[in-house]
Design an enzyme around this catalytic site. Structure first.
Site, PDB file in Angstrom:
ATOM      1  N   HIS A 144       0.836  -1.205   0.000  1.00 54.41           N
ATOM      2  CA  HIS A 144       0.000   0.000   0.000  1.00 54.41           C
ATOM      3  C   HIS A 144       0.872   1.257   0.000  1.00 54.41           C
ATOM      4  O   HIS A 144       0.669   2.175  -0.808  1.00 54.41           O
ATOM      5  CB  HIS A 144      -0.912  -0.029   1.236  1.00 54.41           C
ATOM      6  CG  HIS A 144      -1.630   1.243   1.517  1.00 54.41           C
ATOM      7  ND1 HIS A 144      -2.988   1.403   1.287  1.00 54.41           N
ATOM      8  CD2 HIS A 144      -1.198   2.434   2.032  1.00 54.41           C
ATOM      9  CE1 HIS A 144      -3.331   2.631   1.636  1.00 54.41           C
ATOM     10  NE2 HIS A 144      -2.274   3.261   2.091  1.00 54.41           N
ATOM     11  N   GLU A 145       1.859   1.298   0.893  1.00 57.95           N
ATOM     12  CA  GLU A 145       2.726   2.469   0.979  1.00 57.95           C
ATOM     13  C   GLU A 145       3.585   2.627  -0.272  1.00 57.95           C
ATOM     14  O   GLU A 145       3.830   3.739  -0.749  1.00 57.95           O
ATOM     15  CB  GLU A 145       3.617   2.378   2.225  1.00 57.95           C
ATOM     16  CG  GLU A 145       2.862   2.412   3.541  1.00 57.95           C
ATOM     17  CD  GLU A 145       2.001   3.650   3.697  1.00 57.95           C
ATOM     18  OE1 GLU A 145       2.381   4.718   3.174  1.00 57.95           O
ATOM     19  OE2 GLU A 145       0.934   3.551   4.333  1.00 57.95           O
ATOM     20  N   HIS A 148       1.973   4.463  -3.111  1.00 59.40           N
ATOM     21  CA  HIS A 148       2.036   5.922  -3.024  1.00 59.40           C
ATOM     22  C   HIS A 148       3.291   6.443  -3.727  1.00 59.40           C
ATOM     23  O   HIS A 148       3.271   7.503  -4.367  1.00 59.40           O
ATOM     24  CB  HIS A 148       2.051   6.367  -1.560  1.00 59.40           C
ATOM     25  CG  HIS A 148       0.750   6.179  -0.847  1.00 59.40           C
ATOM     26  ND1 HIS A 148      -0.462   6.518  -1.387  1.00 59.40           N
ATOM     27  CD2 HIS A 148       0.481   5.700   0.406  1.00 59.40           C
ATOM     28  CE1 HIS A 148      -1.432   6.254  -0.520  1.00 59.40           C
ATOM     29  NE2 HIS A 148      -0.880   5.750   0.565  1.00 59.40           N
ATOM     30  N   GLU A 218      -5.941   7.029  -0.629  1.00 61.60           N
ATOM     31  CA  GLU A 218      -5.886   5.850   0.237  1.00 61.60           C
ATOM     32  C   GLU A 218      -6.659   4.687  -0.378  1.00 61.60           C
ATOM     33  O   GLU A 218      -6.193   3.539  -0.353  1.00 61.60           O
ATOM     34  CB  GLU A 218      -6.433   6.185   1.624  1.00 61.60           C
ATOM     35  CG  GLU A 218      -5.584   7.164   2.419  1.00 61.60           C
ATOM     36  CD  GLU A 218      -4.165   6.677   2.636  1.00 61.60           C
ATOM     37  OE1 GLU A 218      -3.963   5.442   2.754  1.00 61.60           O
ATOM     38  OE2 GLU A 218      -3.247   7.508   2.671  1.00 61.60           O
TER      39      GLU A 218
END
Length: 302
Positions: A144-145, A148, A218
């Site tokens: 997930h990070e 980004h 997100e």
């Protein structure tokens, strides 16, 4: 703005929101400089030097300031072999360069990414997160990070948030230090009186601009991570576990983390009130889990 050679799924909606946010941040600078020049006509060299220096600082140092403020300490593969190993696997899956890896020593279970681009990117996990998650769950969070970084929305958030954080600090210093009591008719005196008002306005506008982007990014990161790893259930499990553990963290620790909610995997505080949800940096847990459940169904189809 989306890295085309990464295997992370592109998100055109995210790209549109990133461009809009950066445009409005630039417009905010133009308006701020215009107002100061109109009020303080004789001090225009100082104003241009100050705003130019602020812009340079915002672009070049905002990621370092954010990482330092959140307690990130870069670690080597020897210091954190499991964390580095997970990042290595995600980089191989996504076909992207490895970012710097850091750990923040706090029991608040969370993770975040900062950086202007791939060369300066940093992915950080807290000791509280590493202690609580299973390997598959940790991989989902870090994927997930990393999304980004791949989508470069972390750069937009880092730059956009810096102006708001700085303006908020200036406002508090001005109010606590009583700068507004130093009145005078000269340009310096006028400028001192305007500092709290201008800083407060900039903080509010920057806050709203980051919220314009934050909740969508997100959901985009959850979706991209689930598709990359092929395990949306592991990410859903991590979300449920981390959100549940937040209630057991001392309020004082959560208050310290709250100013940086827009960067975190899960916010330190989440409101169930309608107004609180409107201003929240993250979508609700239910929204994130529902999206991951739909992705699970899609991946299960033959």
């Amino acid at each position: 703005m989306t890295r085309t050679r990464s295997r992370y799924a592109p998100d055109h909606g995210l790209t549109t929101r990133m461009v809009t946010t950066m445009f409005l941040i630039g417009l905010l600078y133009v308006v701020l400089v215009g107002v100061l020049l109109a009020v303080l006509r004789g001090a225009w060299p100082i104003i241009l030097i100050f705003t130019g220096g602020l812009f340079i600082a915002q672009f070049w140092f905002s990621d370092r300031i954010a990482a330092f403020s959140m307690g990130a300490r870069e670690v080597t593969p020897e210091e954190a072999p499991e964390l580095h190993g997970t990042i290595d696997r995600i980089c191989a899956l996504a076909d992207m360069p490895k970012p710097r890896v850091a750990i923040a020593r706090t029991d608040v279970p969370n993770a975040f990414a900062t950086g202007r681009g791939e060369k300066t990117a940093l992915v950080c996990a807290t000791t509280g997160l590493l202690r609580r998650l299973e390997p598959e769950e940790l991989e989902g969070v870090l994927a997930h990070e990393m999304s980004h970084v791949a989508h470069r929305d972390v750069a937009v958030m880092t730059i956009a948030s810096f102006l708001g954080v700085l303006a908020g600090m200036v406002t508090r210093v001005a109010l606590w230090g009583g700068l507004s009591r130093n009145r005078g008719s000269d340009p310096v005196g006028i400028a001192i009186m305007l500092i709290p008002l201008i800083s407060a306005a900039v903080y509010c506008l920057s806050f709203l601009l980051t919220r314009l982007l934050s909740r969508y990014r997100e959901l985009s990161a959850d979706r991209a991570a689930a598709l990359l790893t092929g395990r949306p259930s592991a990410l859903a499990s991590a979300l449920t576990k981390v959100s549940g553990q937040m209630a057991r963290i001392p309020t004082e620790d959560l208050r310290k983390a709250e100013p940086y909610n827009a960067f975190y995997f899960v916010p330190a505080f989440s409101s169930k009130e309608s107004l609180g949800r409107l201003l929240s940096s993250h979508p609700t847990l239910e929204q994130r889990l529902d999206q991951l459940a739909r992705i699970s169904v899609e991946l299960a189809r033959p």
